[in-house]
Write a protein that holds these residues in place. Sequence first.
Motif, PDB file in Angstrom:
ATOM      1  N   GLU A 495      67.274 -93.961  50.158  1.00 53.15           N
ATOM      2  CA  GLU A 495      66.946 -93.074  50.141  1.00 53.15           C
ATOM      3  C   GLU A 495      66.595 -92.843  52.091  1.00 53.15           C
ATOM      4  O   GLU A 495      65.939 -93.015  51.945  1.00 53.15           O
ATOM      5  CB  GLU A 495      66.357 -92.588  49.366  1.00 53.15           C
ATOM      6  N   PRO A 496      67.729 -92.445  52.986  1.00 56.57           N
ATOM      7  CA  PRO A 496      66.386 -92.178  54.220  1.00 56.57           C
ATOM      8  C   PRO A 496      65.797 -91.307  54.615  1.00 56.57           C
ATOM      9  O   PRO A 496      65.187 -91.376  55.789  1.00 56.57           O
ATOM     10  CB  PRO A 496      67.925 -92.070  55.205  1.00 56.57           C
ATOM     11  N   GLN A 497      66.103 -90.607  53.798  1.00 59.45           N
ATOM     12  CA  GLN A 497      64.878 -89.211  53.646  1.00 59.45           C
ATOM     13  C   GLN A 497      63.444 -89.886  53.242  1.00 59.45           C
ATOM     14  O   GLN A 497      62.079 -88.639  54.223  1.00 59.45           O
ATOM     15  CB  GLN A 497      65.383 -88.193  53.371  1.00 59.45           C
ATOM     16  N   ARG A 498      63.253 -90.656  52.422  1.00 61.35           N
ATOM     17  CA  ARG A 498      62.439 -90.718  52.454  1.00 61.35           C
ATOM     18  C   ARG A 498      61.820 -92.036  53.148  1.00 61.35           C
ATOM     19  O   ARG A 498      60.624 -92.216  52.724  1.00 61.35           O
ATOM     20  CB  ARG A 498      61.979 -91.303  50.106  1.00 61.35           C
ATOM     21  N   LYS A 500      59.762 -95.361  54.504  1.00 60.34           N
ATOM     22  CA  LYS A 500      59.388 -95.338  56.059  1.00 60.34           C
ATOM     23  C   LYS A 500      59.140 -96.031  56.812  1.00 60.34           C
ATOM     24  O   LYS A 500      59.513 -97.686  55.655  1.00 60.34           O
ATOM     25  CB  LYS A 500      57.890 -94.554  56.350  1.00 60.34           C
ATOM     26  N   ASN A 565      60.499 -92.842  61.257  1.00 62.11           N
ATOM     27  CA  ASN A 565      61.240 -92.305  59.619  1.00 62.11           C
ATOM     28  C   ASN A 565      62.851 -92.529  60.292  1.00 62.11           C
ATOM     29  O   ASN A 565      62.830 -92.558  61.491  1.00 62.11           O
ATOM     30  CB  ASN A 565      61.274 -90.221  60.299  1.00 62.11           C
ATOM     31  N   ASN A 567      65.442 -90.393  59.110  1.00 58.23           N
ATOM     32  CA  ASN A 567      66.310 -88.847  58.629  1.00 58.23           C
ATOM     33  C   ASN A 567      67.700 -88.991  59.263  1.00 58.23           C
ATOM     34  O   ASN A 567      68.850 -87.922  58.427  1.00 58.23           O
ATOM     35  CB  ASN A 567      65.787 -87.471  59.239  1.00 58.23           C
ATOM     36  N   THR A 568      67.420 -89.234  60.525  1.00 58.98           N
ATOM     37  CA  THR A 568      68.711 -89.538  61.358  1.00 58.98           C
ATOM     38  C   THR A 568      69.655 -90.539  61.480  1.00 58.98           C
ATOM     39  O   THR A 568      70.874 -90.745  61.231  1.00 58.98           O
ATOM     40  CB  THR A 568      68.946 -88.896  62.973  1.00 58.98           C
ATOM     41  N   ASP A 570      72.241 -93.039  57.680  1.00 53.08           N
ATOM     42  CA  ASP A 570      73.064 -92.996  57.164  1.00 53.08           C
ATOM     43  C   ASP A 570      73.056 -94.294  55.903  1.00 53.08           C
ATOM     44  O   ASP A 570      71.978 -94.912  56.091  1.00 53.08           O
ATOM     45  CB  ASP A 570      75.032 -93.294  56.989  1.00 53.08           C
ATOM     46  N   SER A 571      72.569 -93.435  54.620  1.00 54.63           N
ATOM     47  CA  SER A 571      72.219 -94.903  53.173  1.00 54.63           C
ATOM     48  C   SER A 571      73.192 -96.395  53.382  1.00 54.63           C
ATOM     49  O   SER A 571      73.674 -95.837  53.715  1.00 54.63           O
ATOM     50  CB  SER A 571      72.466 -94.312  52.636  1.00 54.63           C
ATOM     51  N   TYR A 597      58.959 -97.271  50.232  1.00 53.90           N
ATOM     52  CA  TYR A 597      57.896 -96.395  50.018  1.00 53.90           C
ATOM     53  C   TYR A 597      57.177 -95.766  50.212  1.00 53.90           C
ATOM     54  O   TYR A 597      56.112 -96.717  50.455  1.00 53.90           O
ATOM     55  CB  TYR A 597      58.498 -95.437  49.089  1.00 53.90           C
TER      56      TYR A 597
END
Length: 695
Positions: A495-498, A500, A565, A567-568, A570-571, A597
């Motif tokens: 989960e790239p958005q979550r 860290k 992060n 965010n950019t 891909d999983s 996480y």
Amino acid sequence: MNLIKPLNLLVLFLLPLTLISQEDEKFCGTDEYYQDQLDKNPELQKLEQASNDFAEDYQPPMTKNGQKYIIPVVFHVMHTYGPENVDKEKILANFQTLNEDYQKQNSDTQFVRNQFKSLIADHNIEFRLARLDPQGNCTDGIKRHYSENTNSANDNVKREVQWDPNRYLNVWIVGTINRGGRTNIGGYANYPWDKPYKDNDGIVIIARSVDGGDRTLTHEVGHYLGLYHPFQGGCKQWNINSNDEVDDTPMAKNRDEIISSCDGRNTCDLDFPQGQDKPDMLDNFMDYTPCGRMFTKGQKTRSLSYLDPNNANNRAQMVSQSNLAYTGVLDTIQNKKPLAYFDTEEKEICSGDSTQFEQFTCQGIPDSFKWYFQGGEPNVSTKANPQVLYKDTGSYKVTLVVANENGKDSITLKNHVNVIQGKPVSSNPFQANLDSGNLKAKGWRFEQTIPGDTGWQLSSKASSTGTQSLYLNNYNLDRENLSYSVITPKLNLYEPQRIKLTFNYAYASLSNSSTDKMTIEVSNDCGATWKSVANMFNLILKTTDNPVSEDFVPTPNQWEQQVVNFNTVDSGQIFLRFNFITGKGNNIYMDNIRFGYPVGMAERDDQQGQLRLYPNPVQGKLNLSISNVSTGNAQLTVRNMVGQELSRQNVQLNTSTENNFKFNVENLNIQDAGVYFLMLKTEDSRIVKKFNYVK
């Protein structure tokens, strides 16, 4: 006879030469370079005149259909393991463009303007990569050399490595070229008559110019074969002399502008007899324009005059049959045993992946191949270019045996294939335990610019948690642009958005001019390519207020936390790389590396110091009361729940009893309502307090 042209190169070399496009402007440095040579040795002008006299009256000999002049070429890739280390596919693609341009095989000749199409020439020249080096060993004609001169290159790279310039066309590929302080030069070359400086003979081009249809190499090879720019010497009356010593290239005015379109401009109106005047030939490869698509028949004749042994300033030995045999580029080789040689598509792969082997056997033509692959599947192959699977981590040797009726030869390369961990670690979050065990045994890798150099290592000199940290001794490295990397085991980025990355670090600059930096990079193709997700430049990187002139060992108060992060990204499954690039700074330390996480920040009190925040929750101004701390400079930092820094400012503590400050929270770069942390850092204390911001 054409009169010798007045040399006005001090003007010429200041003119911009767009070698591929206006968006990617690169200047030709040949005229400037030649002017430097003339200043050192004015006798060059006599050699140039003799060459021009010979070329003017030259008539190329009749050649059999399909017969070509063959020029052996070697590329020297001068690199520090950066983007200037151009991959083989790009070199081969640009080499193909070079051959197409000199053999009238380039598809864009269709766009040459009609008045010039009948002049398009096939040089009957073929460039071939050398197959034998000067010691008689097999080669693919592409040699890689570590060179700290690559990013400010000139003739300094030629002094590092050069094959006999009478036998090979040497091409040095570099990061940037620096001639007279100018660094936007795409390439430069030696003219054939530059005999007093033959130890520098060859072509230097930047790596950015080695890409498919780029014509920088085509242009510089033209100079190497004696061609001038078509506008050389400017406008003259047609029956006096030509500007570039070639009769079928229209004269053109010396330009001080970039020509970005193939228009019909005509800057000289006396360059042909009355009624036959022609526009500037912007279509020519030797012009200052991205429109180059052709050489003329006159340019061909002039170039071939320098491959004639009767020219006192010739390159004739290079194309002789004896030299083609010496460099291994002859079409047919009879009655010789083969010499074994091979290379690998990827020398470092993940376990469970395959790599392609390619043989470059030279001298004799082999009838049979036999490969032996330690640790590979298959472990034996009789194919010419097999593909091999490696399941287990380790470094493996490879042997190739080649044979024909005249004999056999073999070559063994130890540790040729390095297989790294291909299965991701199972734990998520993943946290590095730096206090025990061998990191390499756990799948960590350490790389540096200079193989064998001491890079990152575990050290008990300092740590933010536990007893050890990763440490790089940068205090004694008085060199710039060296790369030292730490690469994690393979990780799961679901989960790239979550997810860290957090880690603690401590770094000090050595002086105000230190330029060290660190990038955090991600690879999802087993290290073949890397994408930067965080850049920590010197001003951001340093965790001390002032430079440290002695061997830096951080105090507990000189550690910072970095949050990254994804965010950019891909999983999938990834490697992380911490890449530190030296810039004459001081030591750096890393600790408490965690991937997963976020667990958030926590409040931290000092044994003596106190920090009170009120009102809390806060909407407008936040009051701070600081007591029982040392006086002097202090730093206040605001971070969010996952530790990302939002604001930083310095304050002066004037008393150890109580200091009061007021902050407008709306000016602290806080975007959303929620829980935040304010950290106070003084010379001997570090306090973290939580506050709730409401809108």
